[in-house]
Enzyme design. Structure first.
Site, PDB file in Angstrom:
ATOM      1  N   SER A  10       0.857  -1.184   0.000  1.00 59.63           N
ATOM      2  CA  SER A  10       0.000   0.000   0.000  1.00 59.63           C
ATOM      3  C   SER A  10       0.893   1.234   0.000  1.00 59.63           C
ATOM      4  O   SER A  10       1.729   1.391  -0.877  1.00 59.63           O
ATOM      5  CB  SER A  10      -0.956  -0.032   1.199  1.00 59.63           C
ATOM      6  OG  SER A  10      -1.867   1.049   1.141  1.00 59.63           O
TER       7      SER A  10
ATOM      8  N   HIS B  84      -2.533  -1.267  -3.393  1.00 60.12           N
ATOM      9  CA  HIS B  84      -3.715  -0.437  -3.169  1.00 60.12           C
ATOM     10  C   HIS B  84      -3.622   0.800  -4.054  1.00 60.12           C
ATOM     11  O   HIS B  84      -2.747   1.647  -3.867  1.00 60.12           O
ATOM     12  CB  HIS B  84      -3.805  -0.016  -1.700  1.00 60.12           C
ATOM     13  CG  HIS B  84      -3.988  -1.158  -0.761  1.00 60.12           C
ATOM     14  ND1 HIS B  84      -3.791  -1.046   0.597  1.00 60.12           N
ATOM     15  CD2 HIS B  84      -4.370  -2.450  -0.972  1.00 60.12           C
ATOM     16  CE1 HIS B  84      -4.038  -2.209   1.174  1.00 60.12           C
ATOM     17  NE2 HIS B  84      -4.377  -3.076   0.241  1.00 60.12           N
TER      18      HIS B  84
ATOM     19  N   ASP C 118      -4.161  -5.466   5.701  1.00 62.75           N
ATOM     20  CA  ASP C 118      -4.382  -6.273   4.506  1.00 62.75           C
ATOM     21  C   ASP C 118      -3.170  -7.167   4.265  1.00 62.75           C
ATOM     22  O   ASP C 118      -2.032  -6.701   4.279  1.00 62.75           O
ATOM     23  CB  ASP C 118      -4.622  -5.361   3.296  1.00 62.75           C
ATOM     24  CG  ASP C 118      -5.263  -6.079   2.131  1.00 62.75           C
ATOM     25  OD1 ASP C 118      -5.778  -7.198   2.329  1.00 62.75           O
ATOM     26  OD2 ASP C 118      -5.271  -5.507   1.023  1.00 62.75           O
TER      27      ASP C 118
END
Length: 360
Positions: free
Chosen positions: A175, A202, A298
């Protein structure tokens, strides 16, 4: 708790007001100041010493890139770029220069829609105190002193394994801070590995194709934004398309990509957990999962799935992660095989593959 002090730099009066309104709705944030061009912006950053800067790239007097170089060189401060989707190539240049993340305006030329990105910008602002600025500064200096070379021209990838390998797939999730980290890993190889690499970063829709094209130019791998039905084969890198999840299924003796709309419970998109769990199901013990820098958790469920299927898992070390959230949560599961600094991850992948592939 100390509040997050933010300076907003944008030449559009409407955009400035919209961003300030978003920030002022957060009790943990105070807008320390704002500027409508780059020259005024650098004065505000130097004088006010904020915790965070939001930055538009296209401005009069001094553009966002020049301002970003000055900020990172003289008063290193976390910068979030707020950019139109049409400026995707510029966003990745800004990330190379030290910006920690970006927020995509919903569409070009419709300033009112800026209000719809509230959740995205607020989430990224809240993570400012967890940023590893020493690593951001180090990477920015490395890129300036030694920009990555253009990769040699690659032959068209073929759907066959030409060298034995202990792995079928390396699945990488990241991310905040992820794009430069992924670029660093892929550009470290002088020759493509005899396995597939799949990546969930992401990122909103409209940016992942440019990201893939950029990686394709800078690495020896064939890199592309994944499309539904794409075949997963050795030497190919597939990037999950922004705004969607990437999973896999077996079809006629091959493994193909299935691009899925995110489910309501998916907080992070593309979902690293969904990709890792699918790799575990399809590739089983010949899967290596890698969780890189990023906010949130995540990837933690995904590494459990990989280990449950007999595969392996790595996490980026805190020393190199721009944000240690995702790696920390993966490590906390107790199933990660090794914690590795970014600059050694490519070597670790090569070793676990079992192929003597040269590295830079």
């Amino acid at each position: 708790m100390r509040k997050i002090r933010v300076v907003v730099i944008d030449d559009s009066a409407f955009n400035r007001r919209a961003i300030i309104k978003m920030l002022e709705s957060m009790p943990e944030v105070v807008v320390a100041g704002y500027a409508n061009d780059g020259e005024e912006g650098i004065r505000k950053v130097i004088d006010l010493k904020p915790d965070l800067v939001t930055l538009d790239l296209e401005m009069p007097k001094m553009d966002g890139f020049t301002l970003l170089r000055i900020i990172m060189g003289y008063c290193p401060t976390p910068v979030i770029v707020i950019s139109a989707k049409s400026d995707d190539e510029k966003v990745f240049k800004a990330l190379e220069l030290g910006a920690v993340d970006f927020v995509a305006k919903p569409s070009q030329g419709i300033s009112e829609e800026l209000l719809t990105i509230t959740d995205d910008i607020q989430q990224k602002v809240r993570g400012v105190f967890s940023l590893n600025m020493k690593e951001i500064i180090r990477r920015e200096k490395v890129e300036v002193l030694a920009p990555p070379p253009v990769a040699p021209k690659k032959a068209e990838a073929e759907p066959r394994r030409v060298v034995p390998c202990r792995l079928d797939v390396v699945a990488i999730g990241s991310s905040t801070g992820g794009p430069p980290a992924i670029q660093r890993i892929l550009s470290s190889f002088r020759e493509a590995l005899p396995l597939a690499i799949v990546i969930s970063q992401h990122m909103p829709a409209g940016f992942t194709r440019t990201f893939a094209e950029r990686l394709n130019r800078l690495s020896v791998f064939e890199v592309k934004e994944a499309a539904d039905g794409d075949t997963v084969w050795p030497g190919r890198v597939l990037i999950a398309p922004g705004g969607h999840n990437m999973v896999f299924e077996k079809s006629s003796g091959s493994v193909v990509v299935r691009v899925r709309k995110p489910s309501p419970e998916d907080r992070y998109i593309p979902s690293v957990d969904a990709m890792l769990a699918s790799c575990a199901e399809v590739f089983g013990p010949r899967t290596l999962g890698v969780v890189l820098t990023g906010m949130g958790n995540d990837g933690s469920r995904g590494v459990r799935a990989i280990k449950g299927a007999g595969g392996q898992a790595l996490a980026e070390a805190e020393s190199s992660a721009v944000v240690f959230g995702m790696p920390r949560e993966a490590i906390a599961t107790g199933v990660v095989d090794k914690v590795v600094p970014l600059d050694l991850i490519a070597r670790e992948i090569r070793m676990r593959c079992g192929v003597a592939t040269d590295l830079d």
